[in-house]
Design an enzyme around this catalytic site. Structure first.
Site, PDB file in Angstrom:
ATOM      1  N   LYS A  22     -23.720  21.147 -55.816  1.00 36.28           N
ATOM      2  CA  LYS A  22     -23.209  21.655 -57.093  1.00 36.28           C
ATOM      3  C   LYS A  22     -24.160  21.268 -58.217  1.00 36.28           C
ATOM      4  CE  LYS A  22     -20.112  17.698 -57.945  1.00 36.28           C
ATOM      5  NZ  LYS A  22     -18.710  17.285 -58.183  1.00 36.28           N
ATOM      6  N   ARG A  75      -8.921  22.122 -57.014  1.00 36.14           N
ATOM      7  CA  ARG A  75      -9.271  22.508 -55.652  1.00 36.14           C
ATOM      8  C   ARG A  75      -8.017  22.449 -54.777  1.00 36.14           C
ATOM      9  NH1 ARG A  75     -13.962  21.237 -52.536  1.00 36.14           N
ATOM     10  NH2 ARG A  75     -13.804  22.384 -50.554  1.00 36.14           N
ATOM     11  N   PHE A  83     -12.854  30.884 -52.022  1.00 32.41           N
ATOM     12  CA  PHE A  83     -14.296  30.906 -51.740  1.00 32.41           C
ATOM     13  C   PHE A  83     -14.637  30.593 -50.286  1.00 32.41           C
ATOM     14  CE2 PHE A  83     -13.453  26.909 -54.213  1.00 32.41           C
ATOM     15  CZ  PHE A  83     -13.495  26.006 -53.167  1.00 32.41           C
ATOM     16  N   GLU A 129      -9.859  27.566 -55.518  1.00 28.91           N
ATOM     17  CA  GLU A 129      -9.603  26.856 -56.772  1.00 28.91           C
ATOM     18  C   GLU A 129      -8.402  27.479 -57.472  1.00 28.91           C
ATOM     19  OE1 GLU A 129     -11.662  23.760 -59.243  1.00 28.91           O
ATOM     20  OE2 GLU A 129     -12.033  24.552 -57.229  1.00 28.91           O
ATOM     21  N   ARG A 152      -6.436  17.967 -53.004  1.00 31.02           N
ATOM     22  CA  ARG A 152      -7.264  16.977 -52.312  1.00 31.02           C
ATOM     23  C   ARG A 152      -6.484  15.725 -51.979  1.00 31.02           C
ATOM     24  NH1 ARG A 152     -12.599  16.619 -55.990  1.00 31.02           N
ATOM     25  NH2 ARG A 152     -10.963  16.228 -57.540  1.00 31.02           N
ATOM     26  N   LYS A 168     -19.053  27.777 -60.298  1.00 27.03           N
ATOM     27  CA  LYS A 168     -18.221  26.582 -60.185  1.00 27.03           C
ATOM     28  C   LYS A 168     -17.088  26.692 -61.193  1.00 27.03           C
ATOM     29  CE  LYS A 168     -18.150  21.619 -59.831  1.00 27.03           C
ATOM     30  NZ  LYS A 168     -16.785  21.612 -60.386  1.00 27.03           N
TER      31      LYS A 168
END
Length: 281
Positions: free
Chosen positions: A185, A29, A106, A73, A45, A24
């Site tokens: 997570k 993001r 990812f 990320e 986002r 993580k």
């Protein structure tokens, strides 16, 4: 897709199709849209395009096939660790500091002419690793494994660099952006996002922040901001400060156009929060 917080790292067979574990990362993001000769788009986002603030990524993202869409990320690296604060600095300031920017992918959501979100993560991951074979920073593939023991060793070894924990995903699952909980997570530090609505002190040296929690209640930050935190907040206050008003606990405070911040609950000092950083995304 947004990961659901859980306390424990799931077993290898706990999620549909088996479990993939990835580190993580401590960044912003963003979806990356490759558009051929046109500048790539990095969609936060919030929907905002972050790409203009990170020109060092443009060549790498333009090298992807026109129509490819990645999930990943946006990260900054400085002095041997992830440096979230560098993300909110201008490109010239980052360059002076020697900070490096990377986009760490990812997931893969589309290839030219093909929306692949209905395919399983196992298939999407294979296509992503093929797409990014041989790439070099600032475009990178996230560290991921199907071996829980290996993932746990990464979690411990990489903690000093600012890696926040692990993300677990079912290898047999599609990408469903409207669903919550398809990914899990495990964070090494539990934090919440709050809205900073006012501050005490001066615009050049804020002391205490007035925040609004997700449930609408108000909380103050404690202890007072240290010098680094105060500089971070002061730099973000430009054109956001409104005339001072009275506050029941702090006296005179300056309301601001709200800023999103990351804070840590401090059960022993309720109703106070411990300020971590601003979330510029």
């Amino acid at each position: 897709m947004r990961p659901k917080p859980v306390r424990d790292v799931p077993a290898e067979d706990a999620l549909p199709g088996g479990t993939q574990y990835s580190i993580k990362l401590d960044g912003w993001r963003a979806l990356a849209f490759a558009r051929g000769d046109e500048p790539a788009v990095l969609q936060a986002r919030s929907g905002r395009d972050l790409a203009p603030g990170f020109p060092e990524l443009d060549d790498a993202l333009r090298s992807l096939p026109d129509g490819a869409v990645l999930d990943g990320e946006l990260c900054a690296w400085h002095e041997g660790r992830f440096a979230f604060g560098q993300l909110i600095r201008p490109p010239k300031a980052r360059a002076r500091d020697g900070a490096q920017i990377a986009y760490v992918a990812f997931d893969l959501l589309a290839l030219p002419g093909h929306d692949i979100r209905d395919r399983t993560l196992r298939e999407r991951w294979e296509l992503l690793t093929t797409l990014l074979a041989g790439v070099e920073p600032p475009l990178q593939l996230v560290m991921a494994t199907n071996d829980r023991a290996e993932a746990m060793s990464w979690r411990e070894a990489l903690a000093p660099t600012g890696v926040e924990g692990l993300v677990a995903k079912g290898l047999g699952t599609p990408y469903r952006p409207t669903r919550h909980g398809g990914w899990l997570k495990v964070r090494d530090r539990e934090t919440i996002d709050v809205q900073v609505t006012a501050f005490s002190g001066s615009p050049r040296r804020p002391r205490t922040l007035v925040t609004e929690l997700p449930d609408g209640t108000q909380a103050l930050t404690s202890p007072q901001l240290d010098s680094r935190q105060a500089r971070e907040v002061a730099a973000a206050l430009t054109d956001r400060i409104h005339p001072p008003v009275d506050h029941a606990d702090l006296g005179s405070v300056h309301p601001i156009t709200p800023l999103t911040a990351e804070a840590q609950r401090d059960p022993g000092r309720s109703p106070y929060l411990r300020f971590i950083r601003l979330r510029g995304d």
